[in-house]
Design an enzyme around this catalytic site. Structure first.
Site, PDB file in Angstrom:
ATOM      1  N   GLY A  29      24.494  42.226  34.969  1.00  0.00           N
ATOM      2  CA  GLY A  29      25.751  41.690  34.470  1.00  0.00           C
ATOM      3  C   GLY A  29      26.128  40.359  35.108  1.00  0.00           C
ATOM      4  O   GLY A  29      25.529  39.898  36.087  1.00  0.00           O
ATOM      5  N   HIS A  30      27.179  39.759  34.554  1.00  0.00           N
ATOM      6  CA  HIS A  30      27.611  38.412  34.939  1.00  0.00           C
ATOM      7  C   HIS A  30      28.023  38.326  36.406  1.00  0.00           C
ATOM      8  O   HIS A  30      28.616  39.248  36.967  1.00  0.00           O
ATOM      9  CB  HIS A  30      28.780  37.966  34.062  1.00  0.00           C
ATOM     10  N   ASP A  31      27.663  37.216  37.024  1.00  0.00           N
ATOM     11  CA  ASP A  31      28.079  36.861  38.389  1.00  0.00           C
ATOM     12  C   ASP A  31      27.536  37.799  39.459  1.00  0.00           C
ATOM     13  O   ASP A  31      27.956  37.739  40.615  1.00  0.00           O
ATOM     14  CB  ASP A  31      29.611  36.800  38.508  1.00  0.00           C
TER      15      ASP A  31
END
Length: 313
Positions: free
Chosen positions: A217-219
């Site tokens: 997932g993001h970041d």
């Protein structure tokens, strides 16, 4: 996300058509989510529960939906919808760029790198030396890949973050303006998906090896020399420290940390942060030795009930 030059508070306010608190020439260097902000960044907040956290963060410009007391050394952008205006800024500073070619002219590809047929390489992508990119890999804009990286067929780097705000008419997406960064000597299996950061970087550390059908997932930041087995799903904003092993079908919640050299056994749900150097199993997650003892005791319940029944007679 850092801007390509310094902007003023007045210039930013003009882009989103907002009022502001602070001097016209207050410097603005970029925009970021609260977990990665630094001085000069804009952070947005649209719920009173998080006002204090945003106002006391490292960000020096707060995009907020209420005129509050401005902390010393900071500035405010007053908006009736900070989520919308953060999207306006993302679209202004990093807009989607159409492409009609398989490999963008702005991509840089290092010596000795092989790209198999039917790959897509987006704008401003950087790929290092001696990499092997197998067929049907899609590498979205601004992705950075180091040297000696292997990416197997069908993998996608840089898709949007799964980040939405619920409104009366449906879900409103928070636009993603971040990147994916793959460091040297990383191996990524087939059909993996690694989302870019909302404003920062999703990072895979040097020497890490990822099996097939893994989602990141993001970041999220994955450390060096980790092993991640197939069908694992890692949520956004997770920190996985160096030399962690995640076995098959592990799933995590967002915003947690998995300590260095931890081992997460298959099908575990990582529901909270865990210390490094230990083995874990189960949902909710516990140290594997304790969890296995519990399972063994559960198997003894029929025997215990039968003993109690005989004793009562």
């Amino acid at each position: 996300m850092k801007f390509n030059k310094t902007y003023t508070l007045k210039q930013i306010a003009e882009i989103i058509k907002s009022n502001y608190v602070g001097s016209d020439d207050f410097p603005v260097y970029g925009m970021n989510e609260i977990h990665v902000v630094t001085p000069g960044d804009i952070v947005f907040v649209d719920h009173p529960k998080y006002y204090d956290k945003a106002l006391q963060s490292a960000a020096t410009i707060v995009l907020i939906n209420k005129e509050v007391t401005c902390p010393n050394g900071k500035a405010l952008l007053i908006s009736d919808d900070p989520f919308r205006d953060f999207n306006i800024l993302t679209n202004y500073f990093r807009p989607f760029q159409f492409s009609n070619v398989s490999i963008s002219e702005t991509a840089t590809i290092g010596e000795g790198t092989v790209i198999q047929p039917n790959c897509f390489i987006g704008h401003q992508v950087q790929i290092g030396k001696n990499c092997l990119i197998h067929s049907n890999v899609s590498i979205y804009d601004n992705t950075v890949i180091g040297d000696n990286v292997i990416i197997h067929a069908g993998t996608i780097l840089g898709a949007d973050a799964f980040y939405y705000k619920k409104r009366a008419e449906g879900f409103d997406q928070l636009l993603s303006g971040g990147r994916v960064v793959i460091e040297n000597n990383v191996g990524i299996g087939a059909l993996c998906t690694i989302d870019k950061g909302v404003t920062g970087d999703t990072t895979i550390g040097e020497g890490t090896k990822i099996d097939n059908q893994v989602h990141v997932g993001h970041d999220t930041i994955i450390g060096k020399k980790c092993l991640i087995a197939s069908q694992t799903g890692i949520a956004g904003c997770v920190i996985i420290e160096d030399e962690v092993t995640l076995w098959g079908q592990v799933g995590t919640t967002s915003g947690i940390t998995i300590g260095a050299k931890a081992v997460i056994m298959g099908q575990t749900g990582v529901t909270k942060s865990v210390e490094g150097g230990k083995s874990y199993f189960g949902t909710p997650i516990e140290e594997s030795r304790e969890k296995l003892k519990q399972l063994a005791n559960i198997k003894r319940i029929p025997e215990i009930l039968e003993t109690l029944k005989n004793t009562s007679k």
